[in-house]
Design an enzyme around this catalytic site. Structure first.
Site, PDB file in Angstrom:
ATOM      1  N   ASP A   1      43.493 -14.052 -33.820  1.00  0.00           N
ATOM      2  CA  ASP A   1      44.398 -15.108 -34.167  1.00  0.00           C
ATOM      3  C   ASP A   1      44.377 -15.509 -35.891  1.00  0.00           C
ATOM      4  O   ASP A   1      43.294 -15.501 -36.358  1.00  0.00           O
ATOM      5  CB  ASP A   1      44.470 -16.705 -33.349  1.00  0.00           C
ATOM      6  CG  ASP A   1      45.299 -17.731 -33.178  1.00  0.00           C
ATOM      7  OD1 ASP A   1      45.732 -17.473 -31.855  1.00  0.00           O
ATOM      8  OD2 ASP A   1      45.719 -18.145 -33.982  1.00  0.00           O
TER       9      ASP A   1
ATOM     10  N   ASN B   1      48.435 -20.737 -22.448  1.00  0.00           N
ATOM     11  CA  ASN B   1      49.508 -22.065 -22.495  1.00  0.00           C
ATOM     12  C   ASN B   1      51.279 -22.102 -21.990  1.00  0.00           C
ATOM     13  O   ASN B   1      51.063 -20.961 -22.096  1.00  0.00           O
ATOM     14  CB  ASN B   1      49.693 -22.356 -23.628  1.00  0.00           C
ATOM     15  CG  ASN B   1      47.959 -23.328 -24.086  1.00  0.00           C
ATOM     16  OD1 ASN B   1      47.359 -24.077 -23.811  1.00  0.00           O
ATOM     17  ND2 ASN B   1      47.634 -22.738 -25.217  1.00  0.00           N
TER      18      ASN B   1
ATOM     19  N   GLY C   1      51.486 -26.926 -24.628  1.00  0.00           N
ATOM     20  CA  GLY C   1      51.014 -26.691 -26.165  1.00  0.00           C
ATOM     21  C   GLY C   1      51.242 -25.151 -26.670  1.00  0.00           C
ATOM     22  O   GLY C   1      50.873 -24.549 -27.238  1.00  0.00           O
ATOM     23  N   GLN C   2      52.461 -24.301 -26.389  1.00  0.00           N
ATOM     24  CA  GLN C   2      52.712 -22.964 -26.004  1.00  0.00           C
ATOM     25  C   GLN C   2      53.738 -22.991 -27.419  1.00  0.00           C
ATOM     26  O   GLN C   2      54.165 -23.580 -27.561  1.00  0.00           O
ATOM     27  CB  GLN C   2      53.101 -23.102 -24.946  1.00  0.00           C
ATOM     28  CG  GLN C   2      53.517 -21.022 -25.148  1.00  0.00           C
ATOM     29  CD  GLN C   2      54.331 -20.536 -23.959  1.00  0.00           C
ATOM     30  OE1 GLN C   2      54.583 -21.587 -23.021  1.00  0.00           O
ATOM     31  NE2 GLN C   2      54.813 -19.281 -23.645  1.00  0.00           N
ATOM     32  N   SER C   3      53.603 -22.173 -28.083  1.00  0.00           N
ATOM     33  CA  SER C   3      54.320 -21.989 -29.689  1.00  0.00           C
ATOM     34  C   SER C   3      55.028 -20.790 -29.644  1.00  0.00           C
ATOM     35  O   SER C   3      55.268 -20.575 -30.245  1.00  0.00           O
ATOM     36  CB  SER C   3      53.419 -22.380 -31.032  1.00  0.00           C
ATOM     37  OG  SER C   3      52.534 -21.812 -31.387  1.00  0.00           O
TER      38      SER C   3
ATOM     39  N   HIS D   1      50.291 -14.621 -23.841  1.00  0.00           N
ATOM     40  CA  HIS D   1      49.143 -14.653 -24.030  1.00  0.00           C
ATOM     41  C   HIS D   1      47.741 -15.429 -23.812  1.00  0.00           C
ATOM     42  O   HIS D   1      48.241 -16.558 -23.505  1.00  0.00           O
ATOM     43  CB  HIS D   1      48.955 -14.391 -26.087  1.00  0.00           C
ATOM     44  CG  HIS D   1      49.321 -16.173 -26.552  1.00  0.00           C
ATOM     45  ND1 HIS D   1      50.902 -15.922 -26.876  1.00  0.00           N
ATOM     46  CD2 HIS D   1      48.952 -17.217 -26.409  1.00  0.00           C
ATOM     47  CE1 HIS D   1      51.357 -17.055 -26.691  1.00  0.00           C
ATOM     48  NE2 HIS D   1      49.798 -18.311 -26.760  1.00  0.00           N
TER      49      HIS D   1
ATOM     50  N   HIS E   1      44.379 -16.842 -24.583  1.00  0.00           N
ATOM     51  CA  HIS E   1      43.532 -16.811 -26.045  1.00  0.00           C
ATOM     52  C   HIS E   1      42.217 -16.664 -25.402  1.00  0.00           C
ATOM     53  O   HIS E   1      41.350 -17.165 -24.069  1.00  0.00           O
ATOM     54  CB  HIS E   1      43.670 -18.438 -25.922  1.00  0.00           C
ATOM     55  CG  HIS E   1      43.928 -19.242 -26.866  1.00  0.00           C
ATOM     56  ND1 HIS E   1      45.054 -18.911 -28.134  1.00  0.00           N
ATOM     57  CD2 HIS E   1      45.857 -19.157 -26.422  1.00  0.00           C
ATOM     58  CE1 HIS E   1      46.307 -19.290 -28.459  1.00  0.00           C
ATOM     59  NE2 HIS E   1      46.902 -19.839 -27.147  1.00  0.00           N
TER      60      HIS E   1
HETATM   61  P1  5GP Z   1      50.045 -21.262 -28.006  1.00  0.00           P
HETATM   62  O1  5GP Z   1      50.715 -22.682 -29.175  1.00  0.00           O
HETATM   63  O2  5GP Z   1      51.499 -20.233 -27.676  1.00  0.00           O
HETATM   64  O3  5GP Z   1      49.082 -20.888 -26.806  1.00  0.00           O
HETATM   65  O4  5GP Z   1      49.290 -19.704 -28.884  1.00  0.00           O
HETATM   66  C1  5GP Z   1      49.627 -18.989 -29.655  1.00  0.00           C
HETATM   67  C2  5GP Z   1      49.037 -18.525 -31.297  1.00  0.00           C
HETATM   68  O5  5GP Z   1      49.414 -17.800 -32.032  1.00  0.00           O
HETATM   69  C3  5GP Z   1      48.509 -20.011 -31.580  1.00  0.00           C
HETATM   70  O6  5GP Z   1      47.047 -19.758 -31.764  1.00  0.00           O
HETATM   71  C4  5GP Z   1      48.431 -18.752 -33.810  1.00  0.00           C
HETATM   72  O7  5GP Z   1      47.663 -19.531 -34.292  1.00  0.00           O
HETATM   73  C5  5GP Z   1      49.003 -17.852 -33.418  1.00  0.00           C
HETATM   74  N1  5GP Z   1      49.748 -16.688 -33.949  1.00  0.00           N
HETATM   75  C6  5GP Z   1      50.903 -17.324 -34.156  1.00  0.00           C
HETATM   76  N2  5GP Z   1      51.756 -16.291 -35.054  1.00  0.00           N
HETATM   77  C7  5GP Z   1      51.025 -15.344 -35.418  1.00  0.00           C
HETATM   78  C8  5GP Z   1      50.986 -14.143 -36.165  1.00  0.00           C
HETATM   79  O8  5GP Z   1      51.997 -14.352 -36.860  1.00  0.00           O
HETATM   80  N3  5GP Z   1      49.810 -13.274 -36.157  1.00  0.00           N
HETATM   81  C9  5GP Z   1      49.162 -13.904 -35.452  1.00  0.00           C
HETATM   82  N4  5GP Z   1      47.025 -12.507 -35.100  1.00  0.00           N
HETATM   83  N5  5GP Z   1      48.300 -14.935 -34.826  1.00  0.00           N
HETATM   84  C10 5GP Z   1      49.669 -15.937 -34.544  1.00  0.00           C
END
Ligand code: 5GP
Ligand code: ZN
Length: 113
Positions: free
Chosen positions: A29, A86, A92-94, A99, A101
């Site tokens: 991450d 998420n 909290g999904q972005s 994916h 974690h």
């Molecule tokens: P979410 O918030 O959707 O559960 O997790 C998305 C994760 O992707 C976050 O922890 C964020 O730091 C990670 N992330 C977002 N963009 C990138 C990227 O371009 N490269 C990597 N390695 N991680 C990313």
């Protein structure tokens, strides 16, 4: 449709890869929340856990199996680790490519924030 995790999976975007096979890719991450913080994704674009059904569920099982392999590789298996998936705003999904974690290397708190 552009998706950053599809781009990582097909090599169009750089990432610190730790594992890959024909179904899944895993990478560190970019904004780690624990000493070990790795994301395991399917090569296939699945938007999130809400899009998991009987047809693609075996892929999600594979992600959990890959996470176990990575936990062994990273040395976090003996003390334990946390898997998080998420879904949506309140989850909290972005990034809207599913994916897992893999978080480890420190004691996790409960309940999660
Ligand atoms: P979410 O918030 O959707 O559960 O997790 C998305 C994760 O992707 C976050 O922890 C964020 O730091 C990670 N992330 C977002 N963009 C990138 C990227 O371009 N490269 C990597 N390695 N991680 C990313
Ligand atoms: Zn995608």
């Amino acid at each position: 449709m552009s998706c950053i995790f599809c781009e990582i999976a097909n090599g169009e975007r750089a990432a610190d890869l730790v594992y890959e096979d024909e179904i899944a890719v895993a990478f560190r991450d970019i904004n780690p929340q624990a000493p070990t913080h790795i994301l395991v994704i399917p090569r296939e674009h699945i938007a999130g856990p809400l899009s998991v059904d009987a047809d693609n569920a075996p892929i999600i099982g594979h992600l959990v199996a890959v996470a176990a392999k990575i936990a062994q590789q990273e040395g976090i298996a003996p003390d334990g680790y946390r898997l998080v998936i998420n879904q949506g705003r309140d989850g909290g999904q972005s990034v809207f490519h599913i994916h897992v974690h893999v978080l480890g290397g420190r004691r996790m708190s409960w309940p999660p924030g």
